[in-house]
Design a protein around this motif. Structure first.
Motif, PDB file in Angstrom:
ATOM      1  N   ALA A 234     -12.669  -9.968  -2.161  1.00 63.37           N
ATOM      2  CA  ALA A 234     -12.646  -9.560  -0.753  1.00 63.37           C
ATOM      3  C   ALA A 234     -11.274  -9.837  -0.152  1.00 63.37           C
ATOM      4  O   ALA A 234     -10.726  -9.013   0.600  1.00 63.37           O
ATOM      5  CB  ALA A 234     -13.734 -10.290   0.031  1.00 63.37           C
ATOM      6  N   ALA A 235     -10.683 -10.979  -0.485  1.00 61.31           N
ATOM      7  CA  ALA A 235      -9.347 -11.310   0.012  1.00 61.31           C
ATOM      8  C   ALA A 235      -8.308 -10.338  -0.528  1.00 61.31           C
ATOM      9  O   ALA A 235      -7.373  -9.941   0.182  1.00 61.31           O
ATOM     10  CB  ALA A 235      -8.995 -12.741  -0.371  1.00 61.31           C
ATOM     11  N   ILE A 236      -8.466  -9.925  -1.790  1.00 62.09           N
ATOM     12  CA  ILE A 236      -7.544  -8.963  -2.388  1.00 62.09           C
ATOM     13  C   ILE A 236      -7.625  -7.618  -1.674  1.00 62.09           C
ATOM     14  O   ILE A 236      -6.606  -6.988  -1.363  1.00 62.09           O
ATOM     15  CB  ILE A 236      -7.850  -8.803  -3.891  1.00 62.09           C
ATOM     16  N   LEU A 237      -8.837  -7.153  -1.379  1.00 58.34           N
ATOM     17  CA  LEU A 237      -9.008  -5.868  -0.691  1.00 58.34           C
ATOM     18  C   LEU A 237      -8.428  -5.922   0.719  1.00 58.34           C
ATOM     19  O   LEU A 237      -7.798  -4.953   1.180  1.00 58.34           O
ATOM     20  CB  LEU A 237     -10.483  -5.497  -0.642  1.00 58.34           C
ATOM     21  N   ALA A 238      -8.634  -7.049   1.417  1.00 64.82           N
ATOM     22  CA  ALA A 238      -8.080  -7.183   2.757  1.00 64.82           C
ATOM     23  C   ALA A 238      -6.557  -7.192   2.711  1.00 64.82           C
ATOM     24  O   ALA A 238      -5.885  -6.603   3.571  1.00 64.82           O
ATOM     25  CB  ALA A 238      -8.613  -8.448   3.423  1.00 64.82           C
ATOM     26  N   ALA A 239      -5.993  -7.837   1.698  1.00 66.12           N
ATOM     27  CA  ALA A 239      -4.539  -7.841   1.537  1.00 66.12           C
ATOM     28  C   ALA A 239      -4.024  -6.437   1.245  1.00 66.12           C
ATOM     29  O   ALA A 239      -2.927  -6.056   1.696  1.00 66.12           O
ATOM     30  CB  ALA A 239      -4.143  -8.797   0.419  1.00 66.12           C
ATOM     31  N   ALA A 240      -4.810  -5.647   0.496  1.00 68.50           N
ATOM     32  CA  ALA A 240      -4.417  -4.264   0.232  1.00 68.50           C
ATOM     33  C   ALA A 240      -4.368  -3.458   1.527  1.00 68.50           C
ATOM     34  O   ALA A 240      -3.455  -2.642   1.735  1.00 68.50           O
ATOM     35  CB  ALA A 240      -5.386  -3.618  -0.754  1.00 68.50           C
ATOM     36  N   ASP A 241      -5.324  -3.681   2.421  1.00 70.68           N
ATOM     37  CA  ASP A 241      -5.290  -2.999   3.710  1.00 70.68           C
ATOM     38  C   ASP A 241      -4.067  -3.425   4.518  1.00 70.68           C
ATOM     39  O   ASP A 241      -3.466  -2.606   5.229  1.00 70.68           O
ATOM     40  CB  ASP A 241      -6.574  -3.281   4.494  1.00 70.68           C
ATOM     41  N   ALA A 242      -3.693  -4.695   4.409  1.00 77.79           N
ATOM     42  CA  ALA A 242      -2.468  -5.135   5.071  1.00 77.79           C
ATOM     43  C   ALA A 242      -1.259  -4.407   4.486  1.00 77.79           C
ATOM     44  O   ALA A 242      -0.316  -4.071   5.216  1.00 77.79           O
ATOM     45  CB  ALA A 242      -2.310  -6.649   4.922  1.00 77.79           C
ATOM     46  N   GLY A 243      -1.290  -4.141   3.188  1.00 72.37           N
ATOM     47  CA  GLY A 243      -0.235  -3.355   2.563  1.00 72.37           C
ATOM     48  C   GLY A 243      -0.208  -1.935   3.073  1.00 72.37           C
ATOM     49  O   GLY A 243       0.864  -1.340   3.253  1.00 72.37           O
ATOM     50  N   VAL A 244      -1.379  -1.371   3.326  1.00 78.02           N
ATOM     51  CA  VAL A 244      -1.455  -0.033   3.911  1.00 78.02           C
ATOM     52  C   VAL A 244      -0.788  -0.039   5.284  1.00 78.02           C
ATOM     53  O   VAL A 244      -0.016   0.869   5.635  1.00 78.02           O
ATOM     54  CB  VAL A 244      -2.924   0.424   4.024  1.00 78.02           C
ATOM     55  N   ARG A 245      -1.086  -1.048   6.080  1.00 76.55           N
ATOM     56  CA  ARG A 245      -0.487  -1.143   7.420  1.00 76.55           C
ATOM     57  C   ARG A 245       1.039  -1.168   7.338  1.00 76.55           C
ATOM     58  O   ARG A 245       1.732  -0.625   8.200  1.00 76.55           O
ATOM     59  CB  ARG A 245      -0.995  -2.409   8.123  1.00 76.55           C
ATOM     60  N   ALA A 246       1.553  -1.766   6.255  1.00 74.16           N
ATOM     61  CA  ALA A 246       3.000  -1.845   6.069  1.00 74.16           C
ATOM     62  C   ALA A 246       3.589  -0.585   5.444  1.00 74.16           C
ATOM     63  O   ALA A 246       4.794  -0.523   5.189  1.00 74.16           O
ATOM     64  CB  ALA A 246       3.333  -3.056   5.196  1.00 74.16           C
ATOM     65  N   GLY A 247       2.741   0.421   5.174  1.00 73.12           N
ATOM     66  CA  GLY A 247       3.238   1.688   4.652  1.00 73.12           C
ATOM     67  C   GLY A 247       3.317   1.784   3.148  1.00 73.12           C
ATOM     68  O   GLY A 247       3.951   2.696   2.611  1.00 73.12           O
ATOM     69  N   HIS A 248       2.625   0.896   2.431  1.00 71.63           N
ATOM     70  CA  HIS A 248       2.739   0.857   0.976  1.00 71.63           C
ATOM     71  C   HIS A 248       1.868   1.875   0.246  1.00 71.63           C
ATOM     72  O   HIS A 248       1.945   1.980  -0.971  1.00 71.63           O
ATOM     73  CB  HIS A 248       2.388  -0.544   0.464  1.00 71.63           C
ATOM     74  N   ASP A 249       1.002   2.601   0.959  1.00 73.26           N
ATOM     75  CA  ASP A 249       0.086   3.530   0.279  1.00 73.26           C
ATOM     76  C   ASP A 249       0.179   4.933   0.871  1.00 73.26           C
ATOM     77  O   ASP A 249      -0.759   5.706   0.746  1.00 73.26           O
ATOM     78  CB  ASP A 249      -1.345   3.002   0.394  1.00 73.26           C
ATOM     79  N   ALA A 250       1.294   5.258   1.494  1.00 73.84           N
ATOM     80  CA  ALA A 250       1.403   6.540   2.191  1.00 73.84           C
ATOM     81  C   ALA A 250       2.048   7.634   1.352  1.00 73.84           C
ATOM     82  O   ALA A 250       2.032   8.804   1.744  1.00 73.84           O
ATOM     83  CB  ALA A 250       2.191   6.357   3.485  1.00 73.84           C
ATOM     84  N   GLU A 251       2.604   7.289   0.197  1.00 72.32           N
ATOM     85  CA  GLU A 251       3.304   8.293  -0.613  1.00 72.32           C
ATOM     86  C   GLU A 251       2.333   9.348  -1.148  1.00 72.32           C
ATOM     87  O   GLU A 251       1.192   9.034  -1.512  1.00 72.32           O
ATOM     88  CB  GLU A 251       4.004   7.605  -1.788  1.00 72.32           C
ATOM     89  N   ILE A 252       2.791  10.580  -1.198  1.00 68.58           N
ATOM     90  CA  ILE A 252       2.001  11.695  -1.716  1.00 68.58           C
ATOM     91  C   ILE A 252       2.663  12.214  -2.986  1.00 68.58           C
ATOM     92  O   ILE A 252       3.890  12.332  -3.061  1.00 68.58           O
ATOM     93  CB  ILE A 252       1.897  12.826  -0.669  1.00 68.58           C
ATOM     94  N   SER A 253       1.842  12.524  -3.989  1.00 72.14           N
ATOM     95  CA  SER A 253       2.374  13.033  -5.251  1.00 72.14           C
ATOM     96  C   SER A 253       1.772  14.400  -5.573  1.00 72.14           C
ATOM     97  O   SER A 253       0.769  14.806  -4.981  1.00 72.14           O
ATOM     98  CB  SER A 253       2.063  12.055  -6.397  1.00 72.14           C
ATOM     99  N   THR A 254       2.374  15.078  -6.540  1.00 75.67           N
ATOM    100  CA  THR A 254       1.867  16.378  -7.004  1.00 75.67           C
ATOM    101  C   THR A 254       1.207  16.261  -8.377  1.00 75.67           C
ATOM    102  O   THR A 254       0.987  17.271  -9.042  1.00 75.67           O
ATOM    103  CB  THR A 254       3.014  17.398  -7.080  1.00 75.67           C
TER     104      THR A 254
END
Length: 277
Positions: A234-254
């Motif tokens: 649960a702590a890992i998933l919450a940290a991942a959401d914090a990474g999303v907030r920092a822009g770490h999961d916004a890249e788009i690929s083809t």
């Protein structure tokens, strides 16, 4: 014998991959902790029981690798499995990883797979299927009409698990070397969407009002634990959401288009398809 061992073979991605490979005439072995009695290709496989690993691998030359679910450290189980796969002559391993590494040793596992003969790492972004029950996110949307997240306005390249399976099928349908020698693919849908943007699409398509409640990472950890997720993960998933907030999961690929020849599904298409579920 040649063919593909599909670990997690009854899950959202694995089950679709099995269907696609069978449709192409590729022999499969469906590995899960509770194999279906009526499936001649099903075999019992448990990451916590190494005695089940050799039998699952025997005679096959390709593996779709889904690490232990909700594990904070997959290496003690997966490392010996990969060594056994090499020993038995497996020539291609495709790992289902994640765009944002979840477990602390996830990068180590990815590196281990890339070092395998024919090793490929798939790094999908957030699953669209998380918006469906029984996933905690989907349950909360249905029950309370809300999304509680520490991700803020960060974007996620949401991808349908069926598109993940399609890319895996493209890589696993033959035992030749990986295309162009490439060993790592970021998998996303066609656009990056924040939770507020996703909620707006759900509301527009379904008529169900969905609001986003912004919470701190520690609050999200507690919420996930209340939903039945083990504390460490649960702590890992919450940290991942914090990474999303920092822009770490916004890249788009083809990558989906590149490997399958068709574009990935949009989030709006996904919502329209599942609007009554």
């Amino acid at each position: 014998m040649t063919g593909v061992l599909v670990t997690g073979g009854t899950g959202k991605t694995g089950g679709e991959l099995v269907r696609l490979l069978r449709g192409r005439g590729v022999p499969v072995r469906v590995a899960s902790r509770n194999p279906a009695d009526g499936d001649p290709d099903a075999i019992r496989f448990d990451w916590a029981d190494p005695a089940t690993h050799q039998a699952a691998l025997a005679g096959l030359d390709r593996v779709f690798l889904v690490p232990p679910v909700q594990s904070v450290d997959p290496m003690p189980a997966v490392g010996p499995f990969l060594a056994e796969a090499r020993h038995l002559g497996v020539r291609k391993v495709v790992l289902l990883g994640s765009a944002i590494p979840l477990a602390p040793r996830a990068p180590e596992l990815a590196a281990e797979v890339r070092a395998q003969p024919g090793g490929v790492v798939l790094r999908p972004s957030g699953f669209m299927q998380n918006f469906l029950s029984p996933h905690p996110l989907g349950r909360r949307i249905r029950r309370d009409g809300e999304i509680r997240t520490a991700a803020g306005d960060g974007g996620i390249g949401w991808i349908d698990t069926r598109d993940i399976a399609a890319t895996a099928a493209a890589l696993l349908s033959d035992h030749d070397a990986v295309p162009g020698g490439r060993r790592d693919y970021l998998l996303t849908g066609p656009q990056s969407l924040s939770y507020p943007e996703a909620a707006a699409i759900i509301t527009a398509v379904t008529g169900l009002p969905v609001r986003v409640v912004r919470v701190r990472a520690d609050e999200q950890t507690a919420q996930l634990q209340a939903d039945g997720i083990p504390a460490g993960f649960a702590a890992i998933l919450a940290a991942a959401d914090a990474g999303v907030r920092a822009g770490h999961d916004a890249e788009i690929s083809t990558a989906v288009l590149d490997l399958t020849g068709r574009p990935p599904r949009t989030f709006a298409q996904f919502v329209e398809e599942h609007a009554t579920r």
